[in-house]
Scaffold this motif. Structure first.
Motif, PDB file in Angstrom:
ATOM      1  N   GLY A   1      33.355  43.690  59.189  1.00  8.34           N
ATOM      2  CA  GLY A   1      32.509  42.543  58.868  1.00  8.34           C
ATOM      3  C   GLY A   1      33.153  41.630  57.846  1.00  8.34           C
ATOM      4  N   THR A   2      32.389  40.666  57.379  1.00  6.28           N
ATOM      5  CA  THR A   2      32.863  39.700  56.388  1.00  6.28           C
ATOM      6  C   THR A   2      31.929  39.731  55.192  1.00  6.28           C
ATOM      7  OG1 THR A   2      33.659  38.290  58.182  1.00  6.28           O
ATOM      8  CG2 THR A   2      33.499  37.293  56.014  1.00  6.28           C
ATOM      9  N   THR A   3      32.506  39.796  53.994  1.00  8.41           N
ATOM     10  CA  THR A   3      31.668  39.863  52.800  1.00  8.41           C
ATOM     11  C   THR A   3      32.342  39.145  51.644  1.00  8.41           C
ATOM     12  OG1 THR A   3      30.428  41.365  51.352  1.00  8.41           O
ATOM     13  CG2 THR A   3      32.648  42.030  51.955  1.00  8.41           C
ATOM     14  N   LEU A   4      31.548  38.761  50.652  1.00  2.09           N
ATOM     15  CA  LEU A   4      32.066  38.101  49.450  1.00  2.09           C
ATOM     16  C   LEU A   4      32.251  39.126  48.352  1.00  2.09           C
ATOM     17  CD1 LEU A   4      32.655  35.238  48.133  1.00  2.09           C
ATOM     18  CD2 LEU A   4      30.373  35.432  47.156  1.00  2.09           C
ATOM     19  N   LYS A   5      33.449  39.163  47.771  1.00  2.78           N
ATOM     20  CA  LYS A   5      33.751  40.071  46.674  1.00  2.78           C
ATOM     21  C   LYS A   5      33.817  39.279  45.367  1.00  2.78           C
ATOM     22  CE  LYS A   5      34.248  43.911  49.026  1.00  2.78           C
ATOM     23  NZ  LYS A   5      33.379  45.084  48.803  1.00  2.78           N
ATOM     24  N   GLU A   6      33.256  39.855  44.317  1.00  9.10           N
ATOM     25  CA  GLU A   6      33.228  39.180  43.014  1.00  9.10           C
ATOM     26  C   GLU A   6      34.536  39.379  42.255  1.00  9.10           C
ATOM     27  OE1 GLU A   6      30.811  37.274  41.848  1.00  9.10           O
ATOM     28  OE2 GLU A   6      29.431  37.595  43.517  1.00  9.10           O
ATOM     29  N   TYR A   7      35.632  39.255  42.959  1.00  6.75           N
ATOM     30  CA  TYR A   7      36.949  39.350  42.331  1.00  6.75           C
ATOM     31  C   TYR A   7      37.964  38.684  43.245  1.00  6.75           C
ATOM     32  CZ  TYR A   7      37.312  43.396  45.503  1.00  6.75           C
ATOM     33  OH  TYR A   7      37.295  44.228  46.594  1.00  6.75           O
ATOM     34  N   CYS A   8      39.139  38.394  42.700  1.00  4.73           N
ATOM     35  CA  CYS A   8      40.244  37.857  43.492  1.00  4.73           C
ATOM     36  C   CYS A   8      41.271  38.962  43.711  1.00  4.73           C
ATOM     37  CB  CYS A   8      40.874  36.663  42.779  1.00  4.73           C
ATOM     38  SG  CYS A   8      39.776  35.230  42.669  1.00  4.73           S
ATOM     39  N   LYS A   9      42.399  38.607  44.289  1.00  7.16           N
ATOM     40  CA  LYS A   9      43.409  39.609  44.630  1.00  7.16           C
ATOM     41  C   LYS A   9      43.908  40.346  43.394  1.00  7.16           C
ATOM     42  CE  LYS A   9      47.727  40.236  47.172  1.00  7.16           C
ATOM     43  NZ  LYS A   9      48.806  39.578  47.955  1.00  7.16           N
ATOM     44  N   THR A  10      44.162  39.625  42.300  1.00  8.30           N
ATOM     45  CA  THR A  10      44.596  40.217  41.040  1.00  8.30           C
ATOM     46  C   THR A  10      43.835  39.564  39.901  1.00  8.30           C
ATOM     47  OG1 THR A  10      46.361  38.610  40.640  1.00  8.30           O
ATOM     48  CG2 THR A  10      46.932  40.537  41.975  1.00  8.30           C
ATOM     49  N   ASP A  11      43.931  40.136  38.706  1.00  2.98           N
ATOM     50  CA  ASP A  11      43.287  39.520  37.535  1.00  2.98           C
ATOM     51  C   ASP A  11      43.839  38.122  37.273  1.00  2.98           C
ATOM     52  OD1 ASP A  11      41.763  41.770  37.191  1.00  2.98           O
ATOM     53  OD2 ASP A  11      43.080  42.669  35.681  1.00  2.98           O
ATOM     54  N   ALA A  12      45.154  37.946  37.532  1.00  4.36           N
ATOM     55  CA  ALA A  12      45.775  36.638  37.294  1.00  4.36           C
ATOM     56  C   ALA A  12      45.291  35.588  38.283  1.00  4.36           C
ATOM     57  CB  ALA A  12      47.300  36.768  37.387  1.00  4.36           C
ATOM     58  N   SER A  13      44.681  36.033  39.386  1.00  9.70           N
ATOM     59  CA  SER A  13      44.207  35.093  40.401  1.00  9.70           C
ATOM     60  C   SER A  13      42.962  34.330  39.947  1.00  9.70           C
ATOM     61  CB  SER A  13      43.899  35.828  41.700  1.00  9.70           C
ATOM     62  OG  SER A  13      45.060  36.459  42.208  1.00  9.70           O
ATOM     63  N   VAL A  14      42.263  34.843  38.946  1.00 16.05           N
ATOM     64  CA  VAL A  14      41.094  34.132  38.399  1.00 16.05           C
ATOM     65  C   VAL A  14      41.622  32.968  37.562  1.00 16.05           C
ATOM     66  CG1 VAL A  14      39.067  34.311  36.920  1.00 16.05           C
ATOM     67  CG2 VAL A  14      39.712  36.231  38.384  1.00 16.05           C
ATOM     68  N   ARG A  15      41.277  31.732  37.955  1.00 16.68           N
ATOM     69  CA  ARG A  15      41.889  30.577  37.306  1.00 16.68           C
ATOM     70  C   ARG A  15      41.002  29.343  37.472  1.00 16.68           C
ATOM     71  NH1 ARG A  15      43.866  31.941  42.173  1.00 16.68           N
ATOM     72  NH2 ARG A  15      44.678  30.409  43.642  1.00 16.68           N
ATOM     73  N   ILE A  16      41.385  28.295  36.767  1.00 13.65           N
ATOM     74  CA  ILE A  16      40.668  27.016  36.813  1.00 13.65           C
ATOM     75  C   ILE A  16      41.588  25.958  37.428  1.00 13.65           C
ATOM     76  CG2 ILE A  16      39.601  25.191  35.457  1.00 13.65           C
ATOM     77  CD1 ILE A  16      37.977  27.713  35.427  1.00 13.65           C
ATOM     78  N   CYS A  17      41.063  25.182  38.364  1.00 13.98           N
ATOM     79  CA  CYS A  17      41.825  24.097  38.977  1.00 13.98           C
ATOM     80  C   CYS A  17      41.212  22.756  38.575  1.00 13.98           C
ATOM     81  CB  CYS A  17      41.809  24.208  40.499  1.00 13.98           C
ATOM     82  SG  CYS A  17      42.600  25.707  41.138  1.00 13.98           S
ATOM     83  N   THR A  18      42.069  21.800  38.285  1.00 18.02           N
ATOM     84  CA  THR A  18      41.609  20.456  37.947  1.00 18.02           C
ATOM     85  C   THR A  18      41.306  19.681  39.223  1.00 18.02           C
ATOM     86  OG1 THR A  18      42.982  20.462  35.960  1.00 18.02           O
ATOM     87  CG2 THR A  18      42.192  18.319  36.742  1.00 18.02           C
ATOM     88  N   MET A  19      40.166  19.020  39.256  1.00 18.60           N
ATOM     89  CA  MET A  19      39.743  18.277  40.443  1.00 18.60           C
ATOM     90  C   MET A  19      40.451  16.919  40.492  1.00 18.60           C
ATOM     91  SD  MET A  19      35.722  17.867  41.531  1.00 18.60           S
ATOM     92  CE  MET A  19      35.188  19.450  40.894  1.00 18.60           C
ATOM     93  N   THR A  20      41.219  16.684  41.538  1.00 15.89           N
ATOM     94  CA  THR A  20      41.806  15.365  41.730  1.00 15.89           C
ATOM     95  C   THR A  20      40.725  14.425  42.264  1.00 15.89           C
ATOM     96  OG1 THR A  20      42.441  15.783  44.025  1.00 15.89           O
ATOM     97  CG2 THR A  20      44.021  16.440  42.319  1.00 15.89           C
ATOM     98  N   ASP A  21      40.998  13.123  42.261  1.00 13.41           N
ATOM     99  CA  ASP A  21      40.026  12.150  42.779  1.00 13.41           C
ATOM    100  C   ASP A  21      39.714  12.429  44.245  1.00 13.41           C
ATOM    101  OD1 ASP A  21      39.957  10.930  40.327  1.00 13.41           O
ATOM    102  OD2 ASP A  21      41.361   9.331  40.858  1.00 13.41           O
TER     103      ASP A  21
END
Length: 386
Positions: free
Chosen positions: A245-265
């Motif tokens: 099945g398909t499910t949402l996990k409250e984590y990413c592949k690694t700890d370093a994968s948790v990050r913030i991206c700046t929104m372009t226009d």
């Protein structure tokens, strides 16, 4: 005959260095010894050496039931499954599902008639030749990971004299080396985006190539991850295929994968439009619209959660539909990393943008034939794709 289950250990001074000596009893109740160099100078460093001794004692105690089995009767297939089960709690469920699938389909039957003690390089050489005719390089790499882990442990526990994979790794092309990657040029990326701009997965492709996201990360975005006021996007979840099945996990592949991206226009406008599109789809589908529990940003038109595998299939279908040369969806991530680096982002900026725990992964796997200076990744991609 009752086998002695006692494991003992001690430290000795061997030529000026601490050495660990472990004694235990094998399947025939015969006392065996193994020695390990600590690399620590004696008589100093005794506390560190004692800590290493305790770790080695624990390792031997955990593996003793296996070491006391009659290895002459264990098939290679049984041993591989035993190692998989032993480490199942240490491996993320998505990877474990892949390993179990590959074991059942491609490993179990082939090695069921070969005793572990009789496994030889020629068995594996022939095995990989058979696999190469029907499997992708990615699948073969996954299988190789399983086999190497199993045979390395068997060698460590002296169930076999040597990991047979070591003998064929030196042979070029004998075993899989990694995924086949393709990095798109900037013109190719722009052409794809222009051609598929009316397709439903266009926003997902645009997000992926702008930030170099993994497919599970882009599908795992929820609206509370989108901060329009401060124009930032939080990457902290992932959608995975697991247990069929398909499910949402409250984590990413690694700890370093948790990050913030700046929104372009462009991404700001794209996400605002996606929000309006979802509301419109709710009105169109009415009672048939599927409200998910997570408030996902990217769903099917009827609100259903998208699958990572389904996304890859949809991407491949759309490329064929528009007569665009085939590439993998994951190649968009490689492409983003390379374009960032080529157009001014430093190695460390690209590392953090992609969420890598090691800069070596960024440089060796994702960045191809480029030079470097230092600018911000999101701004670079925003300017390139404007």
């Amino acid at each position: 005959m009752k086998i002695n289950n006692q494991v003992n250990g001690s430290l000795t001074n061997h030529k000026g260095f601490w050495r660990i000596v472990i004694s235990y009893y094998d399947a025939n109740n015969k006392r065996r010894q193994k020695t390990y160099s600590t690399g620590l100078e004696a008589p100093k460093n005794k506390r560190k050496a004692e800590q290493l001794l305790q770790e080695k004692l624990l390792e031997f105690s955990n593996n003793l039931p296996v070491m006391q089995k009659d290895s002459s009767k264990i098939t290679a297939s049984e041993w591989i499954k035993e190692v998989l089960d032993k480490h199942s709690t240490e491996i993320r469920d998505t990877s474990m599902e892949t390993y179990n699938h590959n074991y059942k389909r491609y490993i179990k039957d082939y090695f069921s008639n070969i005793l572990l003690r009789d496994i030889r390089p020629q068995h594996l050489d022939e095995y990989y030749k058979i696999l190469s005719k029907k499997l992708s390089t990615n699948s073969m790499c996954s299988i190789n990971t399983i086999l190497n882990k199993a045979f390395t442990e068997a060698e460590m526990l002296e169930l076999i004299p040597k990991n047979p994979l070591k003998c064929i790794k030196k042979s070029k092309g004998a075993i899989p080396r990694g995924q086949v990657k393709r990095v798109l040029s900037l013109d190719e990326v722009k052409e794809i985006l222009d051609i598929i701009k009316d397709e439903t997965i266009y926003p997902i492709v645009m997000m992926t190539v702008t930030y170099g996201l993994r497919r599970g990360e882009v599908l795992g975005l929820t609206w509370d991850d989108i901060d329009f006021e401060n124009r930032i996007i939080s990457i902290n979840k992932s959608i995975v295929n697991v247990n069929g099945g398909t499910t949402l996990k409250e984590y990413c592949k690694t700890d370093a994968s948790v990050r913030i991206c700046t929104m372009t226009d462009a991404i700001y406008d794209l996400l605002k439009n996606e929000l309006r599109t979802q509301e419109m789809n709710r009105m169109i589908y009415k009672d048939e619209y599927i409200e998910n529990d997570y408030d996902l940003v990217f769903t099917c038109q009827n609100g259903k959660m998208r699958s990572p595998r389904g996304l890859s299939s949809s991407y491949a279908y759309i490329l064929r539909k528009h007569s665009i040369p085939a590439t993998r969806f994951h190649d968009l991530r490689h492409t983003a990393a390379t374009l960032m680096f080529k157009h001014g982002a430093s190695a460390s900026v690209v590392q953090h943008a992609l969420g890598h725990s090691s800069i070596n992964t960024t440089m060796n796997v994702y960045v191809h034939n480029t030079d470097t200076t230092n600018k911000q990744a999101a701004q670079i991609m925003g300017d390139l794709l404007r």
